[in-house]
Design an enzyme around this catalytic site. Structure first.
Site: not given
Lengths: 193, 251
Positions: A77, A175, A177
Site C-alpha cells: 500500500c 492488502h 493480508e
C-alpha cells in the site's frame, strides 16, 4: 526463515503480522537496521499519509537503508507508493526504487477506492498459482501509473500498476493480508521467493 | 472493476454477539470470532462490529475480541460504538481493526473527524450517520437514534467528507428493522453530495432490496444484520443473483 516487518510508526501493521502467523511464520516488528539487514524477507508496510510517513523514515535513517537491501522486500500500500519516485500526496519525494510517479485519482470516481477489485496482467513469481482477475482488497486515493516495472494492473478510473517489481524489490497496492485465501497465497509466494 | 461490497454487521456486548444468530454447524453462535470466520468463508466482503457494551469492562473485552478477530480472520473489518477520542482509535487500530466508525461523538465534536483522519489517514475513518426523515427533511439522530438533532443529513455528510472521513455508513431509521428495503432516494442523493464511498444500512429484507440499493441507490456497499444472521439470505445466493442482475460483485 526470518521475516521482519519494518515498524516506523505508520499505521496498522498488526494485521500483517497476524497474516504471517496464520501461515505459520513469526514476523518480527522492528525498526532496528541490523535486524532488518539480517532478515531473509522484509515487509515495508504503510498506512496513512505519505509526507509524514516519509518524514518518519528519514528520522530513523530507514530512507537510506531500504534501497540498499539485497533480500526480497515487499512494500504494501503506502509502502509501495513510497518506493516510487514521487507521490502527489503532500508533494513527497519517494525512495526512487521504482521509476514511476504516484498520482491521485480524479474526482470522476469515488476517492478513496475502497473494496475488492481485480488484478490482471500478472507477471511475477509473486503471483504463482494466482489466476488473472483474482480479487484483492484495496483502500487508496493515490496510484502508481502504468509502467515498465508493473507486474500487475488494476482498473479504476485508469488502468494503473497495482504491483511493481525491480530486482529484489516488490510492491503491491492491495492488502494481501486482508485479501482472503488468494492474498495469503501471495504472502506465501513472497516467503518462497 | 471495483465490486459492490456485502457487509454483515455484528452487535457485540461484553465480547459476545447479541440479537442471536441462527447458523447451522456453529459450535458457539455467541462467539464473534467464530462467526466472523464463518462469514469470511461464506463470501462476506467486510465485517462491521458494533460495540454496545455500556461498561468499561465491556470495552476491555471488546479490545480482546478485536485482537482475536484480527488474528484469525482474513478480510477487513470495522469497529464502531462508543469511540470518542484519538486514544480510543489508537488502541483499536493497534489491536488490528482496519477501520473504525464514529457517530454521536463526531456530531458532538466534529473536529474529532479531522483529528482521526490526520493521525490515522482517511482510509480508516468511517462516519456512521443515523438519520430519520421527518416532514421531508432528513435529520441526523444521536445515541442509536434516540436523540434528534437539527442537523441535516446531506449537510452533515458533506461536512464530514471535508473534515476527512473516508467513508459514510448511512442508516435510515425509517427503514431500519422494517425489511422493506433501503432508503434508496436518500442514498442516491448522498452519492451525488459527496465523493466518498457510501454504505447503505437499514431495511434489508430480500435479495431484490440489495439489487435496488446498488442500482437505484448507487450505494457502494450494503450492510445488514438479521437477514444474514438468521440465514434468511445466504451471501452466496445473494451475490449470484446480484451478478445476474448486472451488479459487479466478488464471487
Amino acid at each position: 526463515m526470518k521475516i521482519v516487518i519494518i515498524n516506523y510508526g505508520a499505521g496498522n501493521i498488526k494485521s500483517i503480522q497476524f497474516a504471517f502467523k496464520r501461515l505459520g511464520f513469526e514476523a518480527l516488528l522492528t525498526n532496528n537496521p541490523d535486524e532488518i539487514k539480517a532478515a531473509d524477507k522484509v515487509i515495508f508496510p504503510g498506512v496513512g499519509e505519505a509526507s509524514s510517513a516519509m518524514q518518519k523514515l528519514k528520522e530513523s535513517g530507514l530512507d537510506r537503508l531500504i534501497p540498499q537491501l539485497k533480500q526480497p522486500v515487499l512494500g504494501i500500500c503506502l509502502g509501495m507508493q513510497l518506493m516510487c519516485k514521487s507521490t502527489e500526496e503532500g508533494h513527497t519525494k519517494g525512495l526512487g526504487i521504482f521509476d514511476v510517479d504516484v498520482k491521485r485519482f480524479s474526482n470522476t470516481v469515488k476517492v478513496p477506492q475502497m473494496g475488492w477489485n481485480t488484478i490482471n496482467n500478472l507477471q511475477s513469481d509473486l503471483f504463482k498459482d494466482i489466476k488473472t482477475n483474482e480479487f484483492m482488497y484495496l483502500v487508496h486515493s493515490f496510484y502508481a501509473e502504468q509502467c515498465q516495472e508493473a507486474i500487475a494492473t488494476t482498473t479504476y478510473e485508469v488502468e494503473y500498476a497495482s504491483a511493481l517489481q525491480k530486482d529484489n524489490f516488490y510492491g503491491v497496492q492491495f492488502h494481501p493480508e486482508k485479501s482472503s485465501l488468494a492474498g495469503e497465497q501471495i504472502l506465501r509466494n513472497f516467503i518462497n521467493l | 472493476m471495483l465490486t459492490k461490497r456485502i457487509i454483515p454487521c455484528l452487535d457485540i456486548k461484553n465480547g459476545r454477539t447479541v440479537k442471536g444468530v441462527n447458523f447451522v454447524n456453529l459450535r458457539d453462535a455467541g462467539d464473534p470470532v467464530e462467526l466472523a470466520k464463518q462469514y469470511a468463508v461464506k463470501g462476506a466482503d467486510e465485517l462491521v462490529f458494533l460495540d454496545i457494551s455500556a461498561t468499561l469492562e465491556g470495552r476491555k473485552t471488546m479490545i480482546e475480541m478485536v485482537l482475536k478477530v484480527a488474528e484469525q480472520v482474513n478480510i477487513p473489518f470495522t469497529v464502531g460504538g462508543g469511540i470518542s477520542s484519538v486514544e480510543d482509535v489508537d488502541v483499536l487500530l493497534k489491536s488490528g481493526a482496519d477501520k473504525i466508525s464514529v457517530n454521536s461523538s463526531a456530531v458532538k465534536r466534529p473536529e474529532l473527524v479531522n483529528e482521526l483522519s490526520s493521525k490515522f489517514g482517511s482510509q480508516c475513518v468511517v462516519v456512521a450517520i443515523d438519520a430519520k426523515q421527518v416532514n421531508g427533511q432528513w435529520k441526523v439522530h444521536l445515541a442509536g437514534g434516540s436523540i434528534p438533532t437539527e442537523l441535516d443529513l446531506f449537510d452533515w455528510a458533506k461536512e464530514v467528507e471535508t473534515r476527512g472521513a473516508g467513508e459514510i455508513l448511512f442508516t435510515s431509521m425509517n427503514n431500519d428493522g422494517t425489511k422493506n428495503g433501503f432508503a434508496n432516494q436518500a442514498l442516491a442523493k448522498l452519492s451525488e453530495t459527496v465523493n466518498i464511498p457510501i454504505i447503505a444500512s437499514g431495511g434489508a429484507g430480500t435479495i431484490q432490496h440489495f439489487t435496488d440499493t446498488f442500482k437505484v441507490g448507487n450505494a457502494d456497499a450494503a450492510l445488514a444484520a438479521s437477514v444474514f444472521h438468521f440465514g434468511e439470505i445466504e451471501i452466496k445466493d445473494l451475490k449470484e443473483e446480484l451478478k445476474q442482475e448486472g451488479v459487479s460483485v466478488r464471487i
